[in-house]
Design a protein around this motif. Structure first.
Motif, PDB file in Angstrom:
ATOM      1  N   ASP A 182      -7.380 150.226  35.477  1.00 40.45           N
ATOM      2  CA  ASP A 182      -6.023 150.141  36.024  1.00 40.45           C
ATOM      3  C   ASP A 182      -5.088 149.325  35.143  1.00 40.45           C
ATOM      4  O   ASP A 182      -3.863 149.478  35.232  1.00 40.45           O
ATOM      5  CB  ASP A 182      -6.069 149.533  37.431  1.00 40.45           C
ATOM      6  CG  ASP A 182      -6.681 150.484  38.449  1.00 40.45           C
ATOM      7  OD1 ASP A 182      -6.621 151.711  38.219  1.00 40.45           O
ATOM      8  OD2 ASP A 182      -7.242 150.006  39.454  1.00 40.45           O
ATOM      9  N   PRO A 228      -0.504 153.256  28.967  1.00 41.33           N
ATOM     10  CA  PRO A 228      -0.537 154.602  28.383  1.00 41.33           C
ATOM     11  C   PRO A 228      -0.516 154.555  26.865  1.00 41.33           C
ATOM     12  O   PRO A 228      -0.431 153.478  26.248  1.00 41.33           O
ATOM     13  CB  PRO A 228       0.731 155.256  28.934  1.00 41.33           C
ATOM     14  CG  PRO A 228       1.638 154.112  29.249  1.00 41.33           C
ATOM     15  CD  PRO A 228       0.754 152.974  29.669  1.00 41.33           C
ATOM     16  N   ILE A 288      -9.140 157.507  34.184  1.00 43.14           N
ATOM     17  CA  ILE A 288      -7.683 157.345  34.228  1.00 43.14           C
ATOM     18  C   ILE A 288      -7.046 158.585  34.831  1.00 43.14           C
ATOM     19  O   ILE A 288      -6.147 158.506  35.682  1.00 43.14           O
ATOM     20  CB  ILE A 288      -7.124 157.075  32.814  1.00 43.14           C
ATOM     21  CG1 ILE A 288      -7.595 155.712  32.306  1.00 43.14           C
ATOM     22  CG2 ILE A 288      -5.590 157.129  32.827  1.00 43.14           C
ATOM     23  CD1 ILE A 288      -7.212 155.442  30.854  1.00 43.14           C
ATOM     24  N   ARG A 313      -7.459 158.684  38.571  1.00 45.14           N
ATOM     25  CA  ARG A 313      -6.663 157.709  39.318  1.00 45.14           C
ATOM     26  C   ARG A 313      -5.158 157.927  39.154  1.00 45.14           C
ATOM     27  O   ARG A 313      -4.393 157.669  40.079  1.00 45.14           O
ATOM     28  CB  ARG A 313      -7.008 156.284  38.859  1.00 45.14           C
ATOM     29  CG  ARG A 313      -8.449 155.871  39.092  1.00 45.14           C
ATOM     30  CD  ARG A 313      -8.652 154.397  38.764  1.00 45.14           C
ATOM     31  NE  ARG A 313     -10.069 154.027  38.760  1.00 45.14           N
ATOM     32  CZ  ARG A 313     -10.515 152.783  38.618  1.00 45.14           C
ATOM     33  NH1 ARG A 313      -9.648 151.787  38.463  1.00 45.14           N
ATOM     34  NH2 ARG A 313     -11.815 152.531  38.609  1.00 45.14           N
ATOM     35  N   ARG A 314      -4.731 158.385  37.959  1.00 44.59           N
ATOM     36  CA  ARG A 314      -3.294 158.417  37.682  1.00 44.59           C
ATOM     37  C   ARG A 314      -2.772 159.789  37.282  1.00 44.59           C
ATOM     38  O   ARG A 314      -1.577 159.945  37.039  1.00 44.59           O
ATOM     39  CB  ARG A 314      -2.958 157.416  36.563  1.00 44.59           C
ATOM     40  CG  ARG A 314      -3.115 155.958  36.955  1.00 44.59           C
ATOM     41  CD  ARG A 314      -2.624 155.078  35.815  1.00 44.59           C
ATOM     42  NE  ARG A 314      -3.698 154.353  35.172  1.00 44.59           N
ATOM     43  CZ  ARG A 314      -3.610 153.784  33.989  1.00 44.59           C
ATOM     44  NH1 ARG A 314      -2.492 153.885  33.290  1.00 44.59           N
ATOM     45  NH2 ARG A 314      -4.628 153.130  33.473  1.00 44.59           N
ATOM     46  N   ALA A 349      -1.364 160.824  32.338  1.00 51.42           N
ATOM     47  CA  ALA A 349      -1.643 159.418  32.039  1.00 51.42           C
ATOM     48  C   ALA A 349      -2.893 159.265  31.194  1.00 51.42           C
ATOM     49  O   ALA A 349      -3.037 158.286  30.447  1.00 51.42           O
ATOM     50  CB  ALA A 349      -1.788 158.626  33.333  1.00 51.42           C
TER      51      ALA A 349
END
Length: 516
Positions: free
Chosen positions: A263, A267, A400, A403-404, A408
């Motif tokens: 987290d 980027p 990643i 989650r995003r 991302a």
């Protein structure tokens, strides 16, 4: 209770055990390790440590019975395979390398014989890749015929056109992965030199493997009767042993390390984009090159050593500083290519295959740190990351994305260092390295650095149509200027890295201010 039985019992109960700095560490559900089990752990501590350490260093053994059976792709191979699809950002391209090597004269028959001996020697030169995600070594393949282009006697411009046609056909190929071969070799004969043109899909061989092949080829060309040392293991054997590490406590620790940091990873660098915002179709890459001569490179390495830094970290820090000059945000994640041959067998360095792994490096806002301090901070972070490399950068990017979102997880700006890893040709070799280029799916900028007795070679392989015209040349020149400053002036190490605007941008800014 024997140590092995105790270890199996504890693992079945959910107890994690691992060796760390010679000590036995463990993590267990609350109340599970009562006084009796703790006493057994203390009693068998040394034996359990030996069992755990042996499990974290698996030995590669030859599996001749299953040599030609399918085996899984690595994380990076899977990413290369998926990246061929146009549905992925900056996809629709193979991971591929092209290189030209020249000698004063080559015998076409000897070249063909030598290359076919290498095909027989190295299993991955006979490999095919299935679309569902497995690879297989073919037991037998047809004799490979090397195409010969006789350019002798042609006038200069005509000869140049012929070479350009060869490059156009070979340098950015997209091989059907289920068909052999996943490489191409041609020979062009000129008036002053003969050149071998190599094209190879990186699914079957990484950069170090290509260097190994070139050296072995040259040995066979110099002496067609030479017998190369026999190989006791194959790439498949290595991968099977490496895969067993994924069941180790070390892998679990590495996984925990990265999942705790996901987290916080920023980027990729947010570099300028062309106004039109369009990609060139089909995808093409272009190589931009610079060179630091041996005197300057020697001075830079000496200065780095005096400050307790490795040359690779110094070059990486300079690259990060240039990216920070043009990135919208000074903090970003940089995609690092690792030549990840784990020392699981004495012959690992003699194998051909794709041993590549990747790692994401968190580049922080330097906030006034001088160059040396920034390099030490980056080096410390990289060292910590590499201590946890079993959980790969590909797995981190997948997390990643989970989650995003997929955008991302895109990390298209890459740093690849082969500093100190060059496989030098034999003394007296007349081999000359010529034109080359690489391409990688989901990559827009790959900074590749390597050194040899001639100095530091810098190549930026760039996907065309992604950046504004002239930007890459400006960035690359700023990178070279910074390295030269570090090589020539001790003061460069004790000030914050400052990348000036290119001269043309300074002139435009001055002109704009003058008319304001």
């Amino acid at each position: 209770m024997p140590a092995a039985k105790l270890l199996r019992e504890l693992k079945s109960l959910g107890v994690e055990l691992w060796p760390q700095d010679g000590q036995l560490k463990f993590r267990a559900p609350q109340g599970l390790l009562d006084s009796e089990r703790l006493a057994q752990l203390r009693q068998h501590k040394q034996q359990i440590l030996q069992l755990l350490q042996a499990g974290e260093r698996p030995e590669v053994s030859a599996d001749e019975d299953n040599r030609h059976e399918p085996f899984p792709l690595t994380d990076v191979q899977n990413a290369y395979l998926l990246g061929r699809q146009s549905s992925f950002g900056y996809g629709n391209v193979a991971c591929h390398g092209y290189l030209e090597l020249s000698w004063p004269s080559l015998d076409p028959q000897h070249v063909e014989q030598a290359w076919n001996r290498l095909i027989a020697r190295h299993d991955m030169l006979r490999a095919v890749i299935a679309s569902e995600g497995s690879q297989r070594v073919l037991a037998d393949v047809a004799h490979y015929a090397v195409a010969v282009h006789d350019l002798r006697g042609l006038e200069g411009e005509r000869q140049h056109q012929q070479v350009q046609q060869i490059r156009q056909a070979m340098e950015q190929k997209l091989y059907p992965t289920e068909q052999w071969p996943l490489f191409e070799l041609r020979l062009s004969q000129g008036d002053t030199a003969d050149t071998l043109h190599f094209s190879m899909d990186s699914l079957i061989a990484d950069w170090a493997s290509a260097q190994l092949l070139f050296n072995e080829l040259e040995q066979l060309l110099d002496d067609p009767q030479r017998e190369l040392p026999p190989l006791d293991i194959r790439f498949r054997d290595y991968l099977q042993a490496e895969r067993s590490l994924l069941e180790s406590s070390r892998y679990q620790r590495d996984r925990d390390y990265w999942l705790a940091r996901v987290d916080a990873l920023p980027p990729a660098p947010q570099l300028p984009k062309p106004l039109a915002g369009e990609q060139i179709t089909p995808a093409r890459f272009h190589r931009h090159s610079r060179h630091l001569d041996s005197r300057q490179w020697g001075a830079l390495k000496k200065a780095a050593s005096e400050r307790g830094l490795t040359p690779s970290i110094v070059v990486l820090t300079a690259y990060a500083g240039v990216l920070q000059r043009w990135s919208q945000q000074p903090a970003f994640s940089l995609n690092l290519t690792l030549l990840n041959r784990l020392p699981l067998h004495p012959q690992v360095d003699q194998l051909v295959g794709d041993f590549t792994s990747v790692s994401l490096l968190h580049v922080i806002d330097p906030q006034g740190l001088d160059f040396t301090e920034q390099a030490r901070q980056l080096g410390g972070q990289l060292f910590s990351d590499l201590e946890h490399r079993l959980f790969s950068g590909i797995q981190v990017m997948r997390e990643i994305g989970r989650r995003r979102g997929r955008e991302a997880a895109s990390m298209p700006v890459v740093f690849t260092s082969a500093i100190g890893l060059a496989i030098e040709p034999a003394a007296g070799s007349l081999r000359q390295v010529g034109h080359g280029i690489t391409q990688t799916p989901q990559v827009t900028l790959d900074c590749q650095v390597m050194d040899d007795r001639h100095g530091l070679h810098i190549h930026w392989d760039v996907r065309q149509g992604v950046f504004p015209e002239g930007l890459v040349d400006d960035m690359l020149q700023a990178f070279l200027d910074e390295l030269q400053w570090l090589a020539n002036d001790p003061a460069a190490w004790s000030v914050a890295l400052q990348v000036p605007l290119p001269a043309w941008q300074q002139r435009e800014r001055l002109a704009a201010n003058a008319t304001a």
